[in-house]
Write a protein that holds these residues in place. Structure first.
Motif, PDB file in Angstrom:
ATOM      1  N   PHE A  20       0.839   3.552   2.495  1.00 36.08           N
ATOM      2  CA  PHE A  20       1.149   2.373   1.697  1.00 36.08           C
ATOM      3  C   PHE A  20       2.544   2.506   1.078  1.00 36.08           C
ATOM      4  O   PHE A  20       2.983   3.597   0.719  1.00 36.08           O
ATOM      5  N   TYR A  21       3.206   1.373   0.974  1.00 31.93           N
ATOM      6  CA  TYR A  21       4.602   1.310   0.516  1.00 31.93           C
ATOM      7  C   TYR A  21       4.673   0.301  -0.619  1.00 31.93           C
ATOM      8  O   TYR A  21       4.478  -0.888  -0.402  1.00 31.93           O
ATOM      9  N   ASP A  22       4.909   0.762  -1.838  1.00 31.91           N
ATOM     10  CA  ASP A  22       5.050  -0.141  -2.981  1.00 31.91           C
ATOM     11  C   ASP A  22       6.470  -0.686  -2.990  1.00 31.91           C
ATOM     12  O   ASP A  22       7.432   0.055  -3.196  1.00 31.91           O
ATOM     13  N   GLN A  53      -3.413   6.903  -4.749  1.00 29.88           N
ATOM     14  CA  GLN A  53      -3.527   5.482  -4.428  1.00 29.88           C
ATOM     15  C   GLN A  53      -3.150   5.182  -2.974  1.00 29.88           C
ATOM     16  O   GLN A  53      -3.103   4.016  -2.578  1.00 29.88           O
ATOM     17  N   GLY A  54      -2.856   6.213  -2.194  1.00 34.78           N
ATOM     18  CA  GLY A  54      -2.484   6.006  -0.798  1.00 34.78           C
ATOM     19  C   GLY A  54      -1.013   5.726  -0.597  1.00 34.78           C
ATOM     20  O   GLY A  54      -0.595   5.406   0.524  1.00 34.78           O
ATOM     21  N   LEU A  55      -0.232   5.864  -1.648  1.00 38.56           N
ATOM     22  CA  LEU A  55       1.203   5.594  -1.548  1.00 38.56           C
ATOM     23  C   LEU A  55       1.941   6.788  -0.950  1.00 38.56           C
ATOM     24  O   LEU A  55       1.751   7.924  -1.376  1.00 38.56           O
ATOM     25  N   THR A  56       2.803   6.500   0.021  1.00 39.03           N
ATOM     26  CA  THR A  56       3.685   7.527   0.574  1.00 39.03           C
ATOM     27  C   THR A  56       5.150   7.155   0.388  1.00 39.03           C
ATOM     28  O   THR A  56       6.024   8.015   0.528  1.00 39.03           O
ATOM     29  N   SER A  57       5.421   5.877   0.088  1.00 37.13           N
ATOM     30  CA  SER A  57       6.798   5.410  -0.134  1.00 37.13           C
ATOM     31  C   SER A  57       6.818   4.416  -1.278  1.00 37.13           C
ATOM     32  O   SER A  57       5.855   3.684  -1.496  1.00 37.13           O
ATOM     33  N   ILE A  58       7.952   4.392  -1.995  1.00 37.95           N
ATOM     34  CA  ILE A  58       8.117   3.455  -3.112  1.00 37.95           C
ATOM     35  C   ILE A  58       9.531   2.888  -3.111  1.00 37.95           C
ATOM     36  O   ILE A  58      10.472   3.532  -2.655  1.00 37.95           O
ATOM     37  N   ASN A  59       9.651   1.676  -3.619  1.00 35.72           N
ATOM     38  CA  ASN A  59      10.945   1.074  -3.921  1.00 35.72           C
ATOM     39  C   ASN A  59      11.178   1.226  -5.417  1.00 35.72           C
ATOM     40  O   ASN A  59      10.511   0.565  -6.220  1.00 35.72           O
ATOM     41  N   SER A  75      -2.502   0.624  -8.598  1.00 33.01           N
ATOM     42  CA  SER A  75      -3.411   0.480  -7.462  1.00 33.01           C
ATOM     43  C   SER A  75      -2.873  -0.479  -6.392  1.00 33.01           C
ATOM     44  O   SER A  75      -2.694  -1.672  -6.648  1.00 33.01           O
ATOM     45  N   VAL A  76      -2.673   0.036  -5.179  1.00 30.03           N
ATOM     46  CA  VAL A  76      -2.256  -0.801  -4.060  1.00 30.03           C
ATOM     47  C   VAL A  76      -3.406  -1.713  -3.626  1.00 30.03           C
ATOM     48  O   VAL A  76      -3.183  -2.850  -3.209  1.00 30.03           O
ATOM     49  N   LEU A  77      -4.625  -1.224  -3.728  1.00 33.25           N
ATOM     50  CA  LEU A  77      -5.770  -2.042  -3.329  1.00 33.25           C
ATOM     51  C   LEU A  77      -5.934  -3.242  -4.258  1.00 33.25           C
ATOM     52  O   LEU A  77      -6.354  -4.318  -3.814  1.00 33.25           O
ATOM     53  N   GLU A  78      -5.589  -3.089  -5.534  1.00 31.48           N
ATOM     54  CA  GLU A  78      -5.608  -4.247  -6.431  1.00 31.48           C
ATOM     55  C   GLU A  78      -4.530  -5.249  -6.027  1.00 31.48           C
ATOM     56  O   GLU A  78      -4.735  -6.471  -6.121  1.00 31.48           O
TER      57      GLU A  78
END
Length: 547
Positions: free
Chosen positions: A84-86, A236-242, A450-453
């Motif tokens: 997941f990428y925020d 939260q399943g995040l591997t990348s962020i902005n 939460s990415v799922l939210e």
């Protein structure tokens, strides 16, 4: 002779078969449902990985027979997605909240005070800081004043930010240290007064006057909280962020930390266009090494809707003759846009109000015109006049939105804007149809990490605890599940010129992926938030395991 030839024809294939050596893989996961998020949105069964990269994604038999591997994992039919990428968040901003008073979800100003008192008892500090209050959740929805804070904390400076970060309440001691009085003026901000007396409420650039007086966190402590935050993001399943807005001092620290291997989560960093950051970008250009990617500026055009700082074309419906304001003048923003274009940097601009969005779309048009593949973004894109929507398609501008902003704000949006402006407010599906893509973020710490939210809010337009009305027609601004999944995987990578490395699961790309307990693409809507992260992989290594 004839028998000899037959023998050769029979034995030769066996010899060749005996010489065949399958490629080696470090890990194979099979018997899974793998959403590749590739161009055809294909679904596969198995994935082979070596040296942190994807060797191949395909059918079970093809992957299992095609590679020599001693680490074969049964996926147990679980769903696998790209990491997941925020697309919009604040890494240090979130980490910093882990060492402050948490004021999220407070139901009254009295509860705010109670939390501050409890926190200060167990964490006595020279400065009290906190974040998360939102007066729109209280029975009394007016902004608070600092009277009670002055009585309880007369000698300890205190600054508590509203949930959006664009407003804050300071006590008198903090105002004195910042040398703020009734005569203080600040461009792009407000210092609120009642009866010719300071209330302690500061809006937008005025907040900086106090923030600048707070002692800086030393590098060791800062890294400690960033690593704690990183662990929570992996959960939260995040591997990348902005990372949406970084100072020059932070840039220097982050480069060092990534070079030392102290941080692992992949960070696409947007630099605040300060003189120091502009000088750095002009001298060095893009930076991309060991998980840290710097290739953009973050402009902030206006404030937030909740604190009435968003810049509107027409007055706020609940405040007479108040339009909000731009935080920078058009000339200075145009200059930064020109610099970004000249050094091949992207420009990502915070725009909430319809006036701010129109102003920046006009600046974008003047700077880049219809130049292909610039991938500049409008961050938030919350309120847009109908005549301006087409510019996202015409200019190729990418909308970067936060679906949980809508669910957090929707109970009071009409009060701020009136009914007529709602059509262009938080219009995510309309923006998607115009731009052809849309990238989704949380804007943490403003919203939950939460990415799922985020996914749930994008496809339902409902709060996580909001009851479902089966007779209610589906909101036309809901995104499809496919668009929402692409918005948290491939499209953020594409928006940052990173699609060759990540965002989808394909040969040669980074082995960043997440395994869930349920398939969010198939389960009923009310099961999405009952889904949990099972494992998170970064470069083929487990960084979170629920077991």
């Amino acid at each position: 002779m004839k028998n000899y030839k037959l023998t050769v024809l029979f034995v030769l294939p066996l010899l060749l078969l005996g010489c065949y050596q399958p490629d080696k893989a470090d890990m194979i996961i099979h018997n899974a449902k793998i959403y590749t998020c590739d161009e055809s949105f294909s679904i596969q069964q198995a994935i082979a990985i070596k040296d942190g990269k994807i060797l191949q994604v395909g059918p079970n038999r093809e992957i299992l027979n095609g590679y020599d591997c001693s680490n074969i994992i049964d996926g147990a039919l679980r769903p696998i997605y790209p990491g997941f990428y925020d697309a919009h968040c604040h890494f240090w901003g979130y980490a910093n909240t882990l060492r402050e008073v948490d004021l999220n979800g407070t139901k009254s100003f009295n509860e705010v005070i109670s939390r501050i008192i409890a926190f200060q008892k167990s964490n006595p500090t020279a400065w009290i800081t906190g974040r998360g209050w939102d007066q729109n959740l209280w029975d009394d929805k007016s902004f608070p004043t600092n009277d009670s804070l002055n009585k309880r904390f007369p000698n300890t400076p205190l600054l508590i930010r509203r949930v959006d970060g664009h407003a804050a309440l300071a006590n008198q001691k903090a105002l004195e240290l910042a040398k703020i009085d009734a005569n203080t003026q600040v461009e792009g901000g407000e210092i609120l007064m009642e009866n010719q007396k300071l209330t302690g409420l500061l809006i937008d650039n005025a907040v900086t006057l106090v923030v600048d007086k707070i002692p800086t966190v030393n590098a060791t402590e800062k890294l400690k909280y960033l690593q704690i935050a990183q662990t929570k993001l992996f959960e939260q399943g995040l591997t990348s962020i902005n990372d949406a807005g970084v100072t020059a001092a932070e840039r220097i620290q982050f480069i060092q930390w990534y070079q030392n291997g102290d941080l692992k989560i992949k960070d696409y960093m947007m630099l605040f266009p300060t003189p120091e950051n502009l000088e750095y970008a002009l001298k060095h250009g893009s930076y991309d090494s060991l998980g840290l990617h710097i290739n953009s500026f973050k402009l902030i055009a206006d404030g937030a809707l909740g604190s009435r700082g968003a810049c509107l074309l027409n007055p706020y419906s609940d405040k007479h003759n108040h339009f909000g304001s731009l935080l920078k003048n058009e000339e200075s923003m145009s200059k930064i846009a020109e610099i970004a274009k000249n050094i091949n940097f992207q420009l990502n601009t915070h725009c909430i109000g319809d006036s701010a969005n129109r102003t920046l779309l006009k600046i974008y048009q003047q700077t880049i015109g219809q130049e292909l593949d610039h991938r500049w973004k409008i961050e938030h894109a919350q309120i847009i006049d109908s005549v301006d929507m087409a510019f996202f398609q015409y200019l190729g501008v990418i909308p970067s939105v936060q679906p949980t902003h809508y669910t957090s704000d929707k109970d009071w949006i009409e009060t701020r804007l009136g009914k007529d402006r709602l059509k262009g407010a938080y219009a995510y599906n309309t923006l998607f149809n115009q731009a052809g893509l849309i990238v989704l973020g949380t804007d943490f710490p403003i919203e939950n990490i939460s990415v799922l939210e985020t996914f749930y809010a994008a496809v339902t337009r409902r709060k996580k605890d909001e009851p479902v009305n089966i007779n209610e027609p589906k909101d036309k601004e809901c995104l499809s599940r496919r668009a929402a999944l692409m918005g948290i995987t491939y499209w953020p990578a594409f928006s940052n010129f990173e699609e060759d490395k990540k965002g989808s699961l394909a040969t040669g790309k980074d082995a960043d992926f997440v395994i869930l307990t349920k398939d969010i693409m198939e389960v009923p809507e009310d099961e999405i938030l009952k889904t949990f992260i099972f494992q998170t992989y970064l470069n083929g290594e487990v960084v979170y395991n629920a077991e």
